[in-house]
Design an enzyme around this catalytic site. Structure first.
Site, PDB file in Angstrom:
ATOM      1  CG  ASN A  22      44.674  87.216 -95.367  1.00 38.82           C
ATOM      2  OD1 ASN A  22      44.466  88.100 -94.530  1.00 38.82           O
ATOM      3  ND2 ASN A  22      44.476  87.402 -96.655  1.00 38.82           N
ATOM      4  CG  LEU A  48      43.279  95.953 -91.640  1.00 39.65           C
ATOM      5  CD1 LEU A  48      42.448  97.242 -91.649  1.00 39.65           C
ATOM      6  CD2 LEU A  48      44.011  95.819 -92.965  1.00 39.65           C
ATOM      7  CB  CYS A  90      38.843  98.208 -93.444  1.00 36.95           C
ATOM      8  SG  CYS A  90      38.039  99.794 -93.601  1.00 36.95           S
TER       9      CYS A  90
END
Lengths: 259, 304
Positions: free
Chosen positions: B69, B73, B130
């Site tokens: 995936n 975010l 992230c």
């Protein structure tokens, strides 16, 4: 929406690579609207891992799906036997919006390209039940790939077919047939168009509808993981930001989409 | 009946099964399919300070026994989260842990400060996998940055902090220790593995973002090994994540040292899987006549 272990009542090949499956899922049959879909687990193993989304093709006491074998998931599904049980999650998505009272007497034009016929038979049945004049255009590559002609004809007498190679009906893409139908039929009616098929075809039909100021509802097909709006995998770009094919769709107003 | 309760920081969980961030939306998506209050804890989709559109499509791609995936975010930002999602989450009756991510330490700090004020939030999971403050690599790939982010959040909140670690490192124990030293109450591992897939006919990447994160049963053995190594070397609870599809997988992680586990990708395939895993763990304990779940945690039998 429920996750049901459904018994397969029928799983039959109905053409070159096309299959029809009937599933004992009374809850889904009772609650599904045309254009909604179900997430089906094709395999008990991790291969393939994810469920596959299928349009609800028809409902009676059971639900039917119409599918094409295009990969591992549908391949496995096509080998399932009557009596086998599979996990079916549905009904999912928004479904088509049926015409409300419009200025003129409404008429619906349904346009099905290839396997795109899958969600549209149920729609044709519901439209004609509501006494809405319904015209169906079916497009296929060639004669033996035409889907659901009989089923559509049961719902409405006005069914037209085109094949890319001209082996049946008019020759050419279904968009050409659409143009022809619009020329030959009077447009004193308010027209609403429902379309499902390959992406280029959707775009082409949407453009014609925009020119003519017809409302056009398209059924989109996207790769999905969850089917319920959790993974955000099936995002679709629209004028009002990203929408999800599984939850906000799979039916979108063509005007809303950023093609 | 066997005791299934475990403790992570200040959070008492009635069972060790948590729904992983990014795989359970904001729980409402599952309300018709799952009795949400029976889940050990629910971790929200990661929230950022400002809304994020996410990555270009396609965003998911299936692989052998797994999936990639690259959602990026996508979320509406904290204001919308608190207004639109939190009221529902507050009513569920399971501990709610909010996953947050920031572009820099300040953003983590501001997010944590705002969440700290909300009673119905039990904990904060720091998604430090992230895009990093320096825009190269991940926070969770650097011990110093990990330490600093956790430290900043620790300063502003007494709520339970869970630091979510990336497996894309050479020494995950070192990163876990940095989180521990900075005051994290627990670490959760692992986030997804960097991966990619290519369509050989078009020669195009199968993800719009070219690369993405690999999850699902295919990553389980690697995740399990990492949980084992980390839990041996730190003194705060480890939450095991990585391809858990059923109760057996969950129990494996707990024997390897996880105090609790998170179910991720499996939620997509079987929406009711968290509850099913709870029941499966119960059955296992009964079968082996184990009175409390704690007795299996880290209880790996390595004798000959």
């Amino acid at each position: 929406m429920k996750d049901i272990k459904a018994r397969i009542l029928l799983n039959r090949r109905i053409g070159l690579g096309y299959y029809k499956m009937s599933l004992d899922a009374p809850y889904i049959a009772r609650t599904a609207k045309p254009g909604q879909f179900a997430q089906i687990k094709c395999s008990d193993s991790f291969e393939p891992l994810l469920r596959r989304p299928f349009s609800i093709h028809r409902v009676n006491r059971n639900i039917e799906i119409l599918y094409e074998t295009v990969g591992r998931g549908t391949e496995i599904l096509s080998n399932k036997k009557e009596g086998d049980k599979i996990d079916v999650l549905g009904p999912l998505g928004n479904g088509f919006t049926l015409p409300r009272a419009m200025n003129g007497e409404p008429r619906a034009i349904i346009i099905a390209g290839g396997i795109g016929a899958a969600p549209l038979v149920y729609l044709a049945e519901e439209l004609t039940k509501k006494k809405i004049k319904t015209i169906v255009l079916i497009g296929a590559k060639t004669k033996n790939l035409i889907l659901c002609e009989k089923d559509f004809k049961k719902a409405t007498p006005e069914v037209y077919v085109s094949t890319d190679d001209g082996t049946y009906g008019s020759q050419g893409f279904v968009s050409k047939l659409f143009h022809k139908i619009l020329k030959t039929t009077e447009s004193k009616f308010e027209t609403i168009v429902y379309v499902c098929g390959p992406h280029e075809m959707l775009k082409c039909i949407a453009d014609i509808c925009q020119e003519r100021k017809f409302e056009c509802q398209v059924s989109l097909e996207e790769k999905m993981a969850c089917g319920i709006g959790a993974c955000l995998g099936c995002a679709v770009k629209t004028k009002s930001g990203n929408k999800l094919a599984c939850k906000d769709g799979p039916i979108f107003n063509a005007n809303e989409l950023l093609w | 009946m066997a005791e299934l309760g475990v403790k992570i920081g200040k959070i008492k969980l009635k069972n060790p099964v948590m729904a992983a961030s990014g795989t359970f939306g904001y729980a409402k998506e599952f309300e018709k399919l799952v009795n949400l209050k029976h889940i050990g804890a629910i971790i929200t989709k990661t929230i950022t300070l400002n809304p994020r559109q996410g990555n270009p499509m396609p965003r998911i791609c299936e692989t052998s026994a797994g999936m990639l995936n690259a959602i990026g975010l996508q979320n509406e930002g904290i204001d919308n989260f608190l207004k639109e999602k939190m009221p529902y989450l507050s009513k569920i009756g399971a501990p709610i842990i909010v996953s947050i991510s920031g572009n820099n330490i300040d953003e983590f700090f501001i997010l944590a400060r705002r969440l700290d004020k909300i009673k119905s939030i039990s904990g904060i999971e720091l998604n430090i996998s992230c895009p990093n403050i320096k825009c190269e690599g991940l926070v969770a790939q650097d011990t110093k940055e990990t330490y600093e982010v956790v430290k900043a959040v620790r300063k502003i909140t007494d709520k339970t902090i869970i630091t979510k670690l990336s497996p894309n490192v050479t020494d995950i124990v070192g990163i876990a220790k940095a989180a521990e030293n900075a005051g994290s109450d627990a670490v959760s591992l692992v986030n997804t593995f960097f991966g990619m897939a290519i369509d050989i006919d078009t020669r195009k990447p199968k993800l719009g973002n070219i690369t993405g994160g690999l999850s699902g049963p295919c990553i389980k053995p690697i995740a399990l090994r990492m949980v084992y190594e980390v839990s041996k070397n730190i003194n705060i609870p480890v939450i095991g994540i990585g391809g858990i599809m059923n109760a057996n997988d969950a129990i494996e992680f707990m024997i390897a040292g996880a105090v609790a586990i998170q179910v991720g990708t499996a939620n997509f395939i079987e929406p009711g899987v968290c509850i099913k895993i709870v029941k499966g763990i119960e059955g296992y304990l009964k079968k082996h006549k184990i009175e409390k779940i704690e007795d299996i945690i880290g209880n790996l039998n390595i004798k000959n």
